[in-house]
Write a protein that holds these residues in place. Structure first.
Motif, mmCIF file in Angstrom:
data_model
loop_
_atom_site.group_PDB
_atom_site.id
_atom_site.type_symbol
_atom_site.label_atom_id
_atom_site.label_comp_id
_atom_site.label_asym_id
_atom_site.label_seq_id
_atom_site.Cartn_x
_atom_site.Cartn_y
_atom_site.Cartn_z
ATOM 1 N N HIS A 126 -40.483 -24.215 30.163
ATOM 2 C CA HIS A 126 -39.967 -25.164 29.166
ATOM 3 C C HIS A 126 -40.888 -26.366 28.977
ATOM 4 O O HIS A 126 -40.444 -27.511 28.928
ATOM 5 C CB HIS A 126 -38.538 -25.597 29.537
ATOM 6 N N SER A 127 -42.180 -26.081 28.901
ATOM 7 C CA SER A 127 -43.179 -27.122 28.634
ATOM 8 C C SER A 127 -44.221 -26.558 27.662
ATOM 9 O O SER A 127 -44.261 -25.341 27.421
ATOM 10 C CB SER A 127 -43.868 -27.548 29.940
ATOM 11 N N PRO A 128 -45.103 -27.407 27.127
ATOM 12 C CA PRO A 128 -46.152 -26.914 26.226
ATOM 13 C C PRO A 128 -47.069 -25.872 26.871
ATOM 14 O O PRO A 128 -47.730 -25.102 26.155
ATOM 15 C CB PRO A 128 -46.942 -28.189 25.877
ATOM 16 N N LEU A 129 -47.095 -25.820 28.220
ATOM 17 C CA LEU A 129 -47.946 -24.848 28.906
ATOM 18 C C LEU A 129 -47.423 -23.413 28.750
ATOM 19 O O LEU A 129 -48.120 -22.459 29.084
ATOM 20 C CB LEU A 129 -48.081 -25.213 30.392
ATOM 21 N N MET A 130 -46.213 -23.272 28.223
ATOM 22 C CA MET A 130 -45.642 -21.939 27.965
ATOM 23 C C MET A 130 -45.951 -21.448 26.543
ATOM 24 O O MET A 130 -45.430 -20.429 26.104
ATOM 25 C CB MET A 130 -44.119 -21.961 28.181
ATOM 26 N N VAL B 2 -30.875 -18.182 12.602
ATOM 27 C CA VAL B 2 -31.048 -19.456 13.310
ATOM 28 C C VAL B 2 -31.108 -19.215 14.818
ATOM 29 O O VAL B 2 -31.891 -19.849 15.535
ATOM 30 C CB VAL B 2 -29.904 -20.444 12.953
ATOM 31 N N ILE B 3 -30.281 -18.287 15.301
ATOM 32 C CA ILE B 3 -30.310 -17.939 16.731
ATOM 33 C C ILE B 3 -31.723 -17.481 17.118
ATOM 34 O O ILE B 3 -32.256 -17.896 18.146
ATOM 35 C CB ILE B 3 -29.264 -16.840 17.061
ATOM 36 N N LYS B 4 -32.326 -16.656 16.274
ATOM 37 C CA LYS B 4 -33.702 -16.180 16.523
ATOM 38 C C LYS B 4 -34.685 -17.338 16.636
ATOM 39 O O LYS B 4 -35.461 -17.425 17.597
ATOM 40 C CB LYS B 4 -34.173 -15.265 15.373
ATOM 41 N N GLU B 5 -34.650 -18.229 15.667
ATOM 42 C CA GLU B 5 -35.568 -19.384 15.652
ATOM 43 C C GLU B 5 -35.429 -20.199 16.933
ATOM 44 O O GLU B 5 -36.420 -20.596 17.554
ATOM 45 C CB GLU B 5 -35.246 -20.299 14.460
ATOM 46 N N ASN B 6 -34.184 -20.481 17.304
ATOM 47 C CA ASN B 6 -33.934 -21.305 18.493
ATOM 48 C C ASN B 6 -34.353 -20.605 19.776
ATOM 49 O O ASN B 6 -34.823 -21.243 20.720
ATOM 50 C CB ASN B 6 -32.450 -21.677 18.569
ATOM 51 N N LEU B 7 -34.194 -19.280 19.803
ATOM 52 C CA LEU B 7 -34.568 -18.516 20.996
ATOM 53 C C LEU B 7 -36.088 -18.506 21.176
ATOM 54 O O LEU B 7 -36.590 -18.570 22.297
ATOM 55 C CB LEU B 7 -34.031 -17.086 20.872
ATOM 56 N N ILE B 8 -36.808 -18.453 20.058
ATOM 57 C CA ILE B 8 -38.275 -18.505 20.117
ATOM 58 C C ILE B 8 -38.732 -19.882 20.614
ATOM 59 O O ILE B 8 -39.629 -19.994 21.450
ATOM 60 C CB ILE B 8 -38.885 -18.178 18.731
ATOM 61 N N ALA B 9 -38.079 -20.929 20.105
ATOM 62 C CA ALA B 9 -38.456 -22.308 20.486
ATOM 63 C C ALA B 9 -38.124 -22.614 21.944
ATOM 64 O O ALA B 9 -38.713 -23.516 22.551
ATOM 65 C CB ALA B 9 -37.745 -23.300 19.574
ATOM 66 N N GLN B 10 -37.200 -21.839 22.522
ATOM 67 C CA GLN B 10 -36.678 -22.152 23.859
ATOM 68 C C GLN B 10 -37.742 -22.228 24.954
ATOM 69 O O GLN B 10 -37.653 -23.052 25.862
ATOM 70 C CB GLN B 10 -35.615 -21.106 24.231
ATOM 71 N N LEU B 11 -38.761 -21.399 24.888
ATOM 72 C CA LEU B 11 -39.740 -21.322 25.982
ATOM 73 C C LEU B 11 -40.536 -22.606 26.184
ATOM 74 O O LEU B 11 -40.954 -22.914 27.299
ATOM 75 C CB LEU B 11 -40.715 -20.164 25.757
ATOM 76 N N THR B 12 -40.777 -23.346 25.101
ATOM 77 C CA THR B 12 -41.579 -24.571 25.221
ATOM 78 C C THR B 12 -40.728 -25.833 25.064
ATOM 79 O O THR B 12 -41.248 -26.944 25.148
ATOM 80 C CB THR B 12 -42.708 -24.595 24.170
ATOM 81 N N ALA B 13 -39.437 -25.681 24.824
ATOM 82 C CA ALA B 13 -38.541 -26.825 24.615
ATOM 83 C C ALA B 13 -37.633 -27.014 25.827
ATOM 84 O O ALA B 13 -37.409 -26.082 26.603
ATOM 85 C CB ALA B 13 -37.694 -26.592 23.364
ATOM 86 N N PRO B 14 -37.084 -28.228 26.001
ATOM 87 C CA PRO B 14 -36.195 -28.455 27.146
ATOM 88 C C PRO B 14 -34.844 -27.764 26.995
ATOM 89 O O PRO B 14 -34.386 -27.510 25.878
ATOM 90 C CB PRO B 14 -36.021 -29.979 27.167
ATOM 91 N N VAL B 15 -34.222 -27.464 28.134
ATOM 92 C CA VAL B 15 -32.868 -26.907 28.187
ATOM 93 C C VAL B 15 -31.890 -28.085 28.190
ATOM 94 O O VAL B 15 -31.850 -28.857 29.144
ATOM 95 C CB VAL B 15 -32.668 -26.061 29.468
ATOM 96 N N LYS B 16 -31.091 -28.207 27.130
ATOM 97 C CA LYS B 16 -30.167 -29.349 27.017
ATOM 98 C C LYS B 16 -28.789 -28.970 27.569
ATOM 99 O O LYS B 16 -27.795 -28.951 26.836
ATOM 100 C CB LYS B 16 -30.093 -29.801 25.560
ATOM 101 N N TRP B 17 -28.747 -28.685 28.857
ATOM 102 C CA TRP B 17 -27.502 -28.179 29.456
ATOM 103 C C TRP B 17 -26.407 -29.243 29.503
ATOM 104 O O TRP B 17 -25.245 -28.964 29.195
ATOM 105 C CB TRP B 17 -27.754 -27.604 30.847
ATOM 106 N N THR B 18 -26.757 -30.465 29.872
ATOM 107 C CA THR B 18 -25.761 -31.550 29.897
ATOM 108 C C THR B 18 -25.081 -31.644 28.538
ATOM 109 O O THR B 18 -23.838 -31.704 28.441
ATOM 110 C CB THR B 18 -26.444 -32.903 30.214
#
Length: 295
Positions: free
Chosen positions: A194-198, A235-251
């Motif tokens: 979940h960082s730009p290195l991914m 939209v689910i697809k787009e968000n799933l692709i973005a997930q690897l380099t974006a933070p997990v907003k679990w809270t």
């Protein structure tokens, strides 16, 4: 309203899923199918392997996915009003709510694991858990450091995992300790998830996700990247692709599910981590764990 949540990497344990295999003909058939899809005997590693065997990313991610999804499939009463998954767990949630088939979900999880492993090998990187500081303070410190380091997992109030290069994480941990963090603990992980290195992994997985059919789900999934309920397959697809380099907003996911009417949270899969995180958001919320076959 019932919320069902699915754990991510780190919840694995030796022997996971064996009771499902032995007690459910449906689960046994899907485990066997999984061995064929993956091209190796994951059931043998899950049931007989040790902690080290299960730590390999190519094993860990499919193992947790299988345990979670097959538990959901064999539950007597599984009628979710809303679902979410932590990082990898989002794929389990998407099978559970009917967005993805079991087969497609497993293939994507396997491809994700391989792509992440490759990205980890490109540059030494890691993650660290920061406890006892406001999110804004952690964000500010990360932004001030000249190496790659970003917030990665917003787990619960006062607990944020950061991700980045080895140098970036070391500098951030030192700076955050000075700012008063109760703990700034480096994690034993394969790399900077979940960082730009991914980014190399994100590009590789994007092609696989684009080529996969996503159906309209039976209930919304609260996605990692925006913490919002989504039912539109595109939209689910787009968000799933973005997930690897974006933070997990679990809270924020837990807060939004509660605001939208969740009266209980059921964690399906190995471990109890997510139940604990829900309690940190709302200690009065009912939490339930399903991690073994229910006869």
């Amino acid at each position: 309203m019932k919320a069902y949540v699915f754990p991510g990497q780190g919840a694995q344990y030796p022997g996971m899923g064996k009771d499902l295999y032995e007690n459910s003909a449906e689960a046994k058939a899907l485990f066997e199918k999984a061995n064929d899809i993956l091209g190796f005997d994951i059931t043998k590693i899950m049931f007989e392997g040790d902690v080290e065997d299960l730590k390999q990313t190519k094993v860990t991610q499919p193992a947790i996915f299988l345990h979670s999804v097959l538990l959901a499939k064999t539950m007597k009463e599984f009628a979710p009003d809303m679902v979410a998954g932590h990082s990898l767990g989002e794929f389990s949630a998407l099978v559970a709510n009917g967005t993805l088939t079991f087969e497609d979900g497993l293939k994507l999880v396997s491809q994700r694991a391989m792509a992440m492993q490759k990205a980890c090998e490109l540059e030494p990187s890691t993650m660290a858990a920061i406890v006892g500081l406001e999110d804004a303070v952690v964000e500010e410190v990360c932004a001030s450091i000249d190496d790659v380091v970003v917030p990665a997992n917003y787990n619960c109030p006062g607990q944020l995992v950061i991700s980045g290069s080895e140098a970036g994480i070391d500098k951030a941990c030192a700076a955050l300790t000075e700012k008063g963090a109760k703990r700034a603990l480096k994690l034993v992980v394969g790399g900077a998830f979940h960082s730009p290195l991914m980014e190399p992994a994100r590009e590789e997985l994007a092609a696989a996700i684009e080529a996969t059919t996503f159906s309209t789900p039976v209930c919304p999934v609260y996605q990692n990247v925006n913490a919002q309920p989504v039912s539109d397959p595109a939209v689910i697809k787009e968000n799933l692709i973005a997930q690897l380099t974006a933070p997990v907003k679990w809270t924020q996911i837990v807060q939004n599910m509660i605001a939208d009417g969740a009266t209980s949270f059921t964690e399906i899969g190995p471990g109890k981590v997510l139940q604990g995180l829900v309690k940190k958001v709302d200690r009065n919320m009912e939490t339930i764990g399903v991690n073994a076959f229910e006869a």
